[in-house]
Each structure stands twice: as C-alpha cells, then as structure tokens.
Enzyme design. Structure first.
Site, PDB file in Angstrom:
ATOM      1  N   CYS A  33     -35.495 -29.493 -14.196  1.00 31.49           N
ATOM      2  CA  CYS A  33     -36.034 -29.748 -15.521  1.00 31.49           C
ATOM      3  C   CYS A  33     -37.504 -30.117 -15.395  1.00 31.49           C
ATOM      4  CB  CYS A  33     -35.261 -30.873 -16.185  1.00 31.49           C
ATOM      5  SG  CYS A  33     -33.470 -30.631 -16.170  1.00 31.49           S
ATOM      6  N   ARG A  84     -39.294 -24.327 -15.799  1.00 32.39           N
ATOM      7  CA  ARG A  84     -38.388 -25.144 -14.987  1.00 32.39           C
ATOM      8  C   ARG A  84     -37.092 -25.470 -15.717  1.00 32.39           C
ATOM      9  NH1 ARG A  84     -41.136 -28.255 -10.706  1.00 32.39           N
ATOM     10  NH2 ARG A  84     -39.406 -29.711 -10.863  1.00 32.39           N
ATOM     11  N   TRP A 143     -32.794 -28.115 -18.106  1.00 27.97           N
ATOM     12  CA  TRP A 143     -31.911 -27.061 -17.599  1.00 27.97           C
ATOM     13  C   TRP A 143     -30.577 -27.727 -17.353  1.00 27.97           C
ATOM     14  CZ3 TRP A 143     -29.056 -25.924 -13.180  1.00 27.97           C
ATOM     15  CH2 TRP A 143     -28.684 -24.587 -13.012  1.00 27.97           C
ATOM     16  N   ASN A 151     -35.010 -36.055 -14.088  1.00 31.48           N
ATOM     17  CA  ASN A 151     -34.689 -34.835 -13.348  1.00 31.48           C
ATOM     18  C   ASN A 151     -33.805 -35.213 -12.175  1.00 31.48           C
ATOM     19  OD1 ASN A 151     -36.424 -33.470 -15.009  1.00 31.48           O
ATOM     20  ND2 ASN A 151     -38.007 -33.128 -13.473  1.00 31.48           N
ATOM     21  N   GLY A 152     -32.871 -34.324 -11.813  1.00 30.69           N
ATOM     22  CA  GLY A 152     -32.028 -34.583 -10.665  1.00 30.69           C
ATOM     23  C   GLY A 152     -30.584 -34.773 -11.075  1.00 30.69           C
ATOM     24  N   GLU A 187     -33.639  -7.870  -2.260  1.00 31.87           N
ATOM     25  CA  GLU A 187     -34.565  -8.487  -3.205  1.00 31.87           C
ATOM     26  C   GLU A 187     -34.678  -7.653  -4.484  1.00 31.87           C
ATOM     27  OE1 GLU A 187     -37.471 -11.055  -4.869  1.00 31.87           O
ATOM     28  OE2 GLU A 187     -35.817 -11.289  -3.451  1.00 31.87           O
ATOM     29  N   LYS A 231     -33.789  -9.060  -8.237  1.00 32.39           N
ATOM     30  CA  LYS A 231     -34.730  -9.032  -9.358  1.00 32.39           C
ATOM     31  C   LYS A 231     -34.103  -8.366 -10.585  1.00 32.39           C
ATOM     32  CE  LYS A 231     -37.979 -11.312  -7.848  1.00 32.39           C
ATOM     33  NZ  LYS A 231     -36.885 -12.089  -7.260  1.00 32.39           N
ATOM     34  N   GLU A 262     -31.478 -10.659 -12.119  1.00 30.79           N
ATOM     35  CA  GLU A 262     -32.063 -11.889 -12.640  1.00 30.79           C
ATOM     36  C   GLU A 262     -32.596 -11.725 -14.061  1.00 30.79           C
ATOM     37  OE1 GLU A 262     -34.122 -14.811  -9.430  1.00 30.79           O
ATOM     38  OE2 GLU A 262     -34.950 -12.790  -9.510  1.00 30.79           O
ATOM     39  N   HIS A 271     -18.290   2.573   4.122  1.00 31.08           N
ATOM     40  CA  HIS A 271     -17.311   1.540   4.458  1.00 31.08           C
ATOM     41  C   HIS A 271     -16.848   0.765   3.230  1.00 31.08           C
ATOM     42  CE1 HIS A 271     -17.815   2.328   8.689  1.00 31.08           C
ATOM     43  NE2 HIS A 271     -19.122   2.160   8.576  1.00 31.08           N
ATOM     44  N   LYS A 315     -36.847 -22.227 -12.516  1.00 30.93           N
ATOM     45  CA  LYS A 315     -37.770 -21.852 -11.456  1.00 30.93           C
ATOM     46  C   LYS A 315     -37.573 -22.665 -10.188  1.00 30.93           C
ATOM     47  CE  LYS A 315     -41.356 -19.626  -9.837  1.00 30.93           C
ATOM     48  NZ  LYS A 315     -41.228 -18.203  -9.540  1.00 30.93           N
TER      49      LYS A 315
END
Length: 609
Positions: free
Chosen positions: A2, A27, A73, A98-99, A482, A486, A489, A505, A604
């Site tokens: 956050c 964030r 968040w 935060n946390g 990656e 992306k 996301e 396979h 983020k």
C-alpha cells in the site's frame, strides 16, 4: 504493498496528501483515505482510485495542517470503505499502516476484552486501538506508539496522529519501508520517495525498528531499543517530473520507450576507460568476487526471470556454477549452504518481502558474500547486502515491470563479465568486443522499438483470445516466461511459456486455431531445433507469431506471422527480444480495454508475504 503519505505543516496539507497518494497509486489502488485535524479528526475514505477520494474531499471542504493518508491493496478484508485506511479509535487516534500484523487475532481478542469494538476486517484496526489503549494511560502519543509496536509481530510501517496533538506526527517501521521528508518548517512521511518529490528532496530512511516523533521544526528518531539516534539525511537524485506521464498514453508505454536511455545510464560507468572492474559492485567487491566459486540468485516474478537469463550467462561466459531460485520458495525449504557462493538478490524496489526474507535466510545459513541488484539506492535490500549494483532505470510507475527488467539484465551481464575476467575467462580482445557490443545496445534497443506499429497490428488479433503459448529455447526461454507474464498481467489473457522442445511432452495438446503461439527466434545454435518445434505447431493448426532475427529464413506464410528484429546480438539478444514482447502485451491490453498501468489484483511493490 500500500502507500502512505503524511504531513505536518503551516499550510493546508490536503493537496500534498492527495498528490502523494496519486504518485503512490501504483502500490495499491482498491481504496484510499485520509484524515486531518480540524476541530477533531476529519476522515474521508472511498473505494477505488485516488481521484474518487480527491473529489469527495473537495465536496466536504476538508482542510488541515496535519494529516495522514493511505492508498490500499487489500490483504485482510475486501476493498470496502469500512476496511479503507485511516482507521480511528474513539475519535482520538488515527493510523495508516502498510504490512501485515501476524498476531492480529490474539491482539483483537485482547482488545475486545478491554472493551474495544471493531468495525473492519483489517489487521490494521488492532494497531489503532492498541495505540489508543496506551495513549489513554500516558496521554503521550510517542510513548503510546512505542508501547504499541512492542506488542506487534509481523511487518509494519505506520503513521499515527492524535486529536489532541495538532502538530505531532509519529511514525514507526519494521519490515516495511518508511521515509521522512524534511522541509522548511514542515515535515513529511511516505512509504516511497516519489510521493515526496513535489515538496522535498531531503529524506531520512528509517532503519528497522525505528520510531520517529515529527513536528513542524523537529524530527527525533529512536531505535528499537528506545535510544535517540541520528539518521543520515539523503538528497534524492530524483526529480518530481521524472514520474510524470509526458506525451505517452500510459506509464507502461513511457517506460518501454525509456529503455534505451535506462540501459545507457545503467551501463555508463562500465563503459568508461578501465570501467569493467569489480569496483562496479562496491568497495569490497574485488576481494569478495575473487573468492566466490558459485552464484545463487534469489528473486521473485520478473526479477526471477532476469536471474534465469543470468544463469545461462554465468555458466557459459564466466564458467561459474549458477543456481537460480524463487525467493519465496528458497526461504522455506531445506538447502545445503555453500559459503563460497555469491548470493545475488534482485528487486526493483528493494522492499520485496520474500526476497528480503530469502536474503536473511541465506545469511543465517552462513552465506557472507551477498550482492543486491536494485533500482532504489536506500532500499532495505541494498542496506542489507555487502555488495550492491544500482540500476539506473529511474522511477517505474507501471505495475508491469519493463525498464527495471532490462536494466537488471544489463547489471547481471556486467556481473558475468567481471566474474569471467577475474577467472581468466575473458581475454583483452574478448573484453573489448563485449564492451563494443554494450555500447551499441541502447541504439539497437531504439531500433527494435521502431517496430511498435507492426506489433500493434498483431495485438489486434489477440483481443478476442483467452489463451496463448510462448516458446523459447536456451537463454531465450526465460524471455518467453517474461513475455507470458506480461500478457497475463495486463491483458488478463491466460498465457504460459515453455521451452520449445517441451511442446511434444504435453502442451501440444492445447494447440489449435484459437491458441496463438508466440515464438522467440534468435539466429543462434538452437535455431534449427526451434524451427522443428514451430513445424509441430503448424501441423496442429496453431497460428504462429514469430519474433525473428535476420537470416533465420523464417518467412511469413499462411498461419505464420513474422516480425524481424535485426541481426543476432549474441548473448545480449535476450534484452532485445524482451522489447517486442512488452509492446505486444501493452497493445493487447489496449485492445481489450484493461487498465494497463494498474491491473486488477496486483500492486507494484510486494511488501507483504
């Protein structure tokens, strides 16, 4: 994950709080709120973005000279107004946090027994009631916060104000970042320097366990033993306009196009005469790197993919055994320590909780050689590591990492070359060739970005797709990983990546006309093998989208779309092949109408476990 902003000033702090939140919105962005003192605690909260909070604040005419604010968040509790910060206890104490408080359930039961009523599902509400419990005994806000944090287990960065203390802001941190900004007869707090750049560049980075008492004219810091301490004042090299959008539609697009400059800045010191030396990684680096005989890389998400590429480089160029691990897994598994290994941690923010915990675990196992690769100079990860390399990507606002990733790759390539040189694996002639290639890299990246119109045309075909496969081989397999990350996301298209040889396979069962298959096709020693894998896709009716180097002799045909990037760039090829995959995900997201910079459910800086 956050964002926190706080201010004590002789002017109205509401614009400062709102602008700070806007800059921290990447964030956390499912709810937001602020509180100020104006004839009592005045709180405004809203679900959604900071813009909604700003409008509600304007409607209510809220103003004040002391305030704290937060963008959330969600962890404990859904994104509702009741769960939004700040939280208030008995109209006397307000807290932003935060946390994650690990012992919140036990504290909640204790506080209920003391007569406190809870109105939210959050772990944060136990903090505000706990502070209030101590405050009503001492009537001293600093003492109350000190007493409260001694009872907390877990991670926190908190800002606290009291109705009866209109010029006092108390804050504390443990496991989550918190910064004090120093002004002229005004002071500030924030969880990220970017929030404070419009008002100051002079900052104090609080250490683990610190509590600070902040007024208009003073800042007093106390360590986790309660002893008054002096913390160094840093002057940020960042400026407020570095985080502005400019002419671009989204931060992600801006940051994709900033990569040539970011790469040049990151490589700058190494490209000076005599620059390819261990000193790039700190004053102790020469002694440390000369001793190491292996490398262990710990990272999460995109940074983990950078580490995977580096694993190929370290073994093929430096002849150095390399082990690349997901930080959140490493910290919880039994592992056999190697005291001669260099432990490399990678993080854009330097505050990634799992990576910090993995570094701590490595230290506990006896690993004394540690190196942080990070974009934030005063981050927790950098301060906890013996050696450091600072990427110079500049602020990255888009949640989906772009320039942070490619600059991490550049840093890891420099580490590979330095280790190769120390081990006698890099002759003078080879070193000169490598440096020449690195000098060309920013310009080559700029040329690849010119392909954006072609990539955009491809992206239109993805608008109605629900799944995609990404293929790569060797050092380009992590680039496929990656690319898939992306796409999912920001466009919410389900995407997976595989080494192309693994298609037969299992994943080949998924291939049909509705499953686009994106392939990374460099002109390297695995090209012929890759071509065979692509034929397997076409034989099953799959549609191919191939990013190919020149002279690969992969031509467009029915069901095969090809974009040529240029001549093969050797070991640096993964960096260049990353760029069109970023553009593809960006434009696919635009076609689908998703929020490019703030994708749902993500934030983020992942500062919680």
């Amino acid at each position: 994950m956050c964002g926190i902003v706080g201010a004590v000033a002789q002017r109205n702090v509401i614009p400062i709080l709102l602008e700070g939140l806007r800059r921290l919105e990447y964030r956390g962005y499912d709810s937001a709120g602020l509180v100020t003192i104006n004839g009592g605690l005045r709180r405004v909260r809203s679900v959604g973005r900071v813009a909604a909070l700003a409008e509600e604040t304007r409607k209510q005419g809220v103003h004040g000279h002391l305030g704290i604010a937060h963008t959330r968040w969600a962890t404990h509790g859904a994104p509702t107004e009741a769960n939004a910060h700040p939280h208030i206890s008995h109209d006397e104490i307000a807290v932003v946090h935060n946390g994650i408080i690990e012992n919140h359930e036990a504290l909640r039961e204790k506080l209920k027994g003391l007569g406190y009523r809870f109105e939210s599902e959050t772990d944060t509400e136990v903090i505000v009631h706990l502070v209030h419990h101590h405050y009503r005994q001492s009537r001293d806000l600093l003492d109350a916060v000190k007493a409260a944090v001694r009872e907390l287990r877990g991670a926190y960065a908190i800002g606290v104000i009291a109705k009866d203390a209109p010029n006092q802001l108390v804050c504390a941190r443990k496991g989550s970042p918190l910064i004090i900004g120093l002004g002229i007869e005004e002071n500030f707090i924030a969880s990220d320097a970017s929030a404070l750049l419009p008002v100051t560049q002079r900052m104090i980075y609080l250490e683990e366990g610190d509590v600070a008492d902040i007024g208009l004219l003073s800042v007093h810091v106390f360590d986790d033993n309660g002893k008054a301490v002096e913390r160094e004042v840093h002057v940020s090299e960042l400026s407020a306009d570095m985080a502005e959008l400019g002419p671009y539609r989204h931060y992600m697009q801006k940051e994709i196009h900033e990569q040539p400059r970011a790469l040049a800045d990151t490589l700058q010191n190494a490209l000076l005469p005599g620059g390819l030396t261990p000193a790039l990684f700190g004053i102790e680096a020469e002694a440390v790197l000369a001793r190491v005989k292996a490398v262990t890389i710990l990272a999460c998400g995109t940074s983990y993919h950078a580490g995977r590429v580096a694993g190929y480089w370290l073994e093929s160029i430096a002849g150095m055994p390399a082990n690349v691990e997901i930080a959140s897994e490493y910290r919880y598994r039994d592992t056999i320590p190697n005291p001669e290994a260099l432990v490399v941690t990678i993080s854009q923010s330097g505050e990634t909780a799992d990576t910090l915990a993995a570094l701590q675990r490595a230290k506990e196992l006896g690993h004394g050689y540690t190196l942080a690769i990070c974009n934030v100079p005063e981050s927790s990860l950098v301060r906890a590591s013996r050696l450091k390399f600072l990427t110079r990507a500049g602020p990255e606002i888009g949640v989906a990492s772009t320039k942070a990733f490619t600059t991490q790759l550049a840093a890891l390539y420099l580490l590979t070359l330095v280790l190769a040189k120390l081990r006698g694996k890099l002759s003078g002639e080879q070193e000169a060739g490598q440096l020449a290639a690195l000098r060309q890299l920013p310009q080559l990246a700029q040329e690849v970005l010119k392909l954006e119109p072609q990539v955009e045309a491809w992206a239109r075909r993805f608008a109605n797709k629900h799944h995609a496969l990404f293929l790569g081989r060797g050092q380009h397999y992590p680039i496929a990983l990656e690319g898939a990350l992306k796409l999912k996301e920001i466009s919410y298209i389900h995407a997976e990546a595989y080494p192309a040889g693994e298609l037969k396979h299992g994943p080949l069962a998924l291939v049909d006309k509705d499953m686009p298959v994106v392939a990374v096709a460099p002109n390297d020693q695995l090209l012929d093998k890759l071509k065979s894998n692509l034929q397997e896709v076409r034989a099953r009716g799959g549609e191919l989208y191939v990013f190919a180097d020149l002279d690969t002799h992969i031509s467009p045909s029915d069901g095969v779309q090809v974009i040529q990037l240029g001549s093969h760039a050797g070991p640096l090829s993964p960096i260049l092949h990353t760029l069109p995959l970023q553009l593809l995900s960006y434009h696919a997201a635009l076609q689908k109408g998703t929020d490019v910079d703030k994708p749902r459910n993500l934030a983020k800086s992942v500062t919680v476990e």
